[in-house]
Design an enzyme around this catalytic site. Sequence first.
Site, PDB file in Angstrom:
ATOM      1  N   LYS A 195      25.949  67.047  22.202  1.00 20.39           N
ATOM      2  CA  LYS A 195      24.758  66.746  21.397  1.00 20.39           C
ATOM      3  C   LYS A 195      25.162  66.574  19.940  1.00 20.39           C
ATOM      4  O   LYS A 195      25.443  67.531  19.244  1.00 20.39           O
ATOM      5  CB  LYS A 195      23.737  67.865  21.549  1.00 20.39           C
ATOM      6  CG  LYS A 195      23.290  68.038  22.997  1.00 20.39           C
ATOM      7  CD  LYS A 195      22.052  68.887  23.124  1.00 20.39           C
ATOM      8  CE  LYS A 195      21.528  68.885  24.548  1.00 20.39           C
ATOM      9  NZ  LYS A 195      22.083  69.944  25.395  1.00 20.39           N
ATOM     10  N   THR A 209      26.918  76.306  47.040  1.00 16.83           N
ATOM     11  CA  THR A 209      27.294  75.528  45.859  1.00 16.83           C
ATOM     12  C   THR A 209      28.499  76.232  45.241  1.00 16.83           C
ATOM     13  O   THR A 209      28.729  77.418  45.506  1.00 16.83           O
ATOM     14  CB  THR A 209      26.148  75.489  44.841  1.00 16.83           C
ATOM     15  OG1 THR A 209      25.891  76.834  44.431  1.00 16.83           O
ATOM     16  CG2 THR A 209      24.891  74.898  45.439  1.00 16.83           C
ATOM     17  N   TRP A 252      22.787  61.987  22.327  1.00 10.51           N
ATOM     18  CA  TRP A 252      23.680  62.482  23.363  1.00 10.51           C
ATOM     19  C   TRP A 252      24.901  61.592  23.541  1.00 10.51           C
ATOM     20  O   TRP A 252      24.786  60.375  23.652  1.00 10.51           O
ATOM     21  CB  TRP A 252      22.936  62.577  24.700  1.00 10.51           C
ATOM     22  CG  TRP A 252      21.938  63.691  24.730  1.00 10.51           C
ATOM     23  CD1 TRP A 252      21.650  64.562  23.715  1.00 10.51           C
ATOM     24  CD2 TRP A 252      21.086  64.044  25.817  1.00 10.51           C
ATOM     25  NE1 TRP A 252      20.682  65.439  24.121  1.00 10.51           N
ATOM     26  CE2 TRP A 252      20.314  65.148  25.397  1.00 10.51           C
ATOM     27  CE3 TRP A 252      20.915  63.543  27.113  1.00 10.51           C
ATOM     28  CZ2 TRP A 252      19.377  65.758  26.231  1.00 10.51           C
ATOM     29  CZ3 TRP A 252      19.984  64.147  27.934  1.00 10.51           C
ATOM     30  CH2 TRP A 252      19.220  65.250  27.489  1.00 10.51           C
ATOM     31  N   GLU A 284      23.332  70.473  47.510  1.00 12.46           N
ATOM     32  CA  GLU A 284      21.890  70.612  47.739  1.00 12.46           C
ATOM     33  C   GLU A 284      21.287  69.375  48.396  1.00 12.46           C
ATOM     34  O   GLU A 284      20.132  69.378  48.790  1.00 12.46           O
ATOM     35  CB  GLU A 284      21.169  70.850  46.400  1.00 12.46           C
ATOM     36  CG  GLU A 284      21.328  72.257  45.850  1.00 12.46           C
ATOM     37  CD  GLU A 284      22.500  72.397  44.890  1.00 12.46           C
ATOM     38  OE1 GLU A 284      23.473  71.625  45.022  1.00 12.46           O
ATOM     39  OE2 GLU A 284      22.430  73.262  44.015  1.00 12.46           O
TER      40      GLU A 284
HETATM   41  P1  ADP Z   1      28.744  71.749  42.395  1.00 11.59           P
HETATM   42  O1  ADP Z   1      27.440  71.242  41.880  1.00 11.59           O
HETATM   43  O2  ADP Z   1      28.652  73.129  42.873  1.00 11.59           O
HETATM   44  O3  ADP Z   1      29.922  71.420  41.521  1.00 11.59           O
HETATM   45  P2  ADP Z   1      28.708  69.611  44.225  1.00 11.59           P
HETATM   46  O4  ADP Z   1      29.892  69.117  44.922  1.00 11.59           O
HETATM   47  O5  ADP Z   1      27.451  69.751  44.968  1.00 11.59           O
HETATM   48  O6  ADP Z   1      29.105  70.979  43.705  1.00 11.59           O
HETATM   49  O7  ADP Z   1      28.529  68.761  42.895  1.00 11.59           O
HETATM   50  C1  ADP Z   1      27.394  68.030  42.569  1.00 11.59           C
HETATM   51  C2  ADP Z   1      27.502  67.476  41.192  1.00 11.59           C
HETATM   52  O8  ADP Z   1      28.693  66.705  41.016  1.00 11.59           O
HETATM   53  C3  ADP Z   1      26.398  66.529  40.828  1.00 11.59           C
HETATM   54  O9  ADP Z   1      25.242  67.207  40.424  1.00 11.59           O
HETATM   55  C4  ADP Z   1      27.023  65.714  39.696  1.00 11.59           C
HETATM   56  O10 ADP Z   1      26.948  66.384  38.459  1.00 11.59           O
HETATM   57  C5  ADP Z   1      28.468  65.642  40.099  1.00 11.59           C
HETATM   58  N1  ADP Z   1      28.744  64.358  40.751  1.00 11.59           N
HETATM   59  C6  ADP Z   1      28.868  64.116  42.064  1.00 11.59           C
HETATM   60  N2  ADP Z   1      29.155  62.829  42.294  1.00 11.59           N
HETATM   61  C7  ADP Z   1      29.198  62.207  41.092  1.00 11.59           C
HETATM   62  C8  ADP Z   1      29.432  60.852  40.659  1.00 11.59           C
HETATM   63  N3  ADP Z   1      29.715  59.875  41.506  1.00 11.59           N
HETATM   64  N4  ADP Z   1      29.391  60.605  39.333  1.00 11.59           N
HETATM   65  C9  ADP Z   1      29.124  61.589  38.447  1.00 11.59           C
HETATM   66  N5  ADP Z   1      28.911  62.864  38.791  1.00 11.59           N
HETATM   67  C10 ADP Z   1      28.932  63.184  40.100  1.00 11.59           C
END
Ligand code: ADP
Length: 534
Positions: free
Chosen positions: A429, A177, A434, A320
């Site tokens: 918040k 990650t 929210w 994940e």
């Molecule tokens: P990291 O979590 O390490 O930044 P990831 O690429 O695994 O790397 O990112 C996952 C996160 O990205 C998700 O948990 C979410 O918050 C955000 N995310 C991914 N795709 C979308 C989407 N289409 N819309 C909103 N948020 C998104």
Amino acid sequence: MLGGMQDWPLRVMRILDHAEREHGGREIVSLWADHSQTRTTYAGLARDARRLAAALTRLGLKRGDRVATLAMNHSRHMAAWYGAIGAGGVIHTINPRLFDEQLAYIANHAEDRVLFYDAAFAPIVERLKPQWRTIEHFVCFDAPAGEDGYEALIAGEADGFAWVEGDEREPCMLCYTSGTTGNPKGVLYEHRSTLLHALTEISPDVFNLSARSVALPIVPMFHAAAWGLPFATPLVGAKLVFSADYTPDLMCRLFAEEKVTHSAGVPTVWLAMIAHVEATGAELGALRHVTIGGSAAPRAMIEWFHARGIDVGHAWGMTEMSPIGTVGAPPSGWEEMSPADRLAYVCRQGRVPFGVELRIVDEDGQVLPRDGVASGRLQARGPWIVKQYFQDEGGPAAAADGWFDTGDVAILHPDGVMQITDRSKDVIKSGGEWISSIDLENAAVGCAGVAEAAAVGVYHPKWDERPLLLVVRKDGAEVTAEQILAHLAGHVAKWWLPDEILFVDSLPHTATGKLLKTALREQYRDYRLAGIAA
Ligand code: ADP
């Protein structure tokens, strides 16, 4: 009693075997950092992977050993994935845009034994060599002809290497990650999880891939395995086009020349492409389907593609989750929907494919209804979702019953559509309610003259937090705070309107091109809105 069917372990190398046998002539095109172009085929890739597996075995690679890459997208990088996996190893893609400290940590934590890298990243390799404790072999993908490197490594190897066989639950890939909080954590994909995920990805409501597709993954292979595309495309024999250079005019040329039909990337890269097309009138050729994910796709971006007859799959997922969780693919009744309804639909993150289950829970872990109103912590489970992090970092990732807390806040609609409202750490918040920073940002980007926007919560004595909007203007644009507020007023609730708008030259991004909210929150932690005492 057992059934009467054959046992066929779901191992990743079967993907390449199938592509070689059934689609051996289908091309894989690579545009390199020096702008030279090479072409190979699935048969050529399989041959290289076999030679590479033989070379890795000769170097002493054992079952389960990690082989790292520090590279952009190209056919040799893909051959290295399959070669390392075929040799019984685990491919570990490292994101070259990480900070040195993280680059050192990740390779040591993974105990990588071999590193394949692009010449462009040689300075990183030189700098970090003294800190990397376990890497024994360094192999440059694009070393000059005649020098040690990828070509020299595989040149003398025979073609007959037999893939290492084993249990389908053995690991094949390790992705970290991005570590926006604390150290990056490793997610160890299995053969089985990877194959199931790839089978799902080709389906019409996910990436919609077929033998006729020409796919150009803009998403880098080090970002959640290029969203699994190097495993999905060979399953159907789609042609692959890779580019190690993201300059929009080069990319547009590739789209046109190679007749690319499918592409995938984060909003940031699409923003640059769209700006280029708008400025130059460049053509996108045969492009029919784009997947946008990694962060929320702005409404204006989806609208731009729709206006050109290009389908948008708005994807949500995470490292994940291998990474696919949901995709906003057309639902039943799409043909009858108005353009505005279609747009509203795709702005949400879409539905799960078979294999992913979602639920939302409140602060106490109580499951909330799928009523399109309740908003809660989003949890997921399924066969390609993490159970525990590599080396058990931080204890189990998922609860005993499989539910993994994604760290996102979402609404589930009665028709199964999931709508991300924010990351739990990013929500603003205000007075116990929210405000979605994502919604504010996306609405702001829809205002003429705004290139990029970030919303963060800053201290307010009465409301706890109020939104501060940071805006990067488009080149030459003179848009004012009043104009942006007037635009936002048409898109969000009045009490969501930012208390202040600040214009900045640029915004920080993570190594995968997302807004770096942690840095922004830190930077504006002590910011005082006008009229509010320190
Ligand atoms: P990291 O979590 O390490 O930044 P990831 O690429 O695994 O790397 O990112 C996952 C996160 O990205 C998700 O948990 C979410 O918050 C955000 N995310 C991914 N795709 C979308 C989407 N289409 N819309 C909103 N948020 C998104």
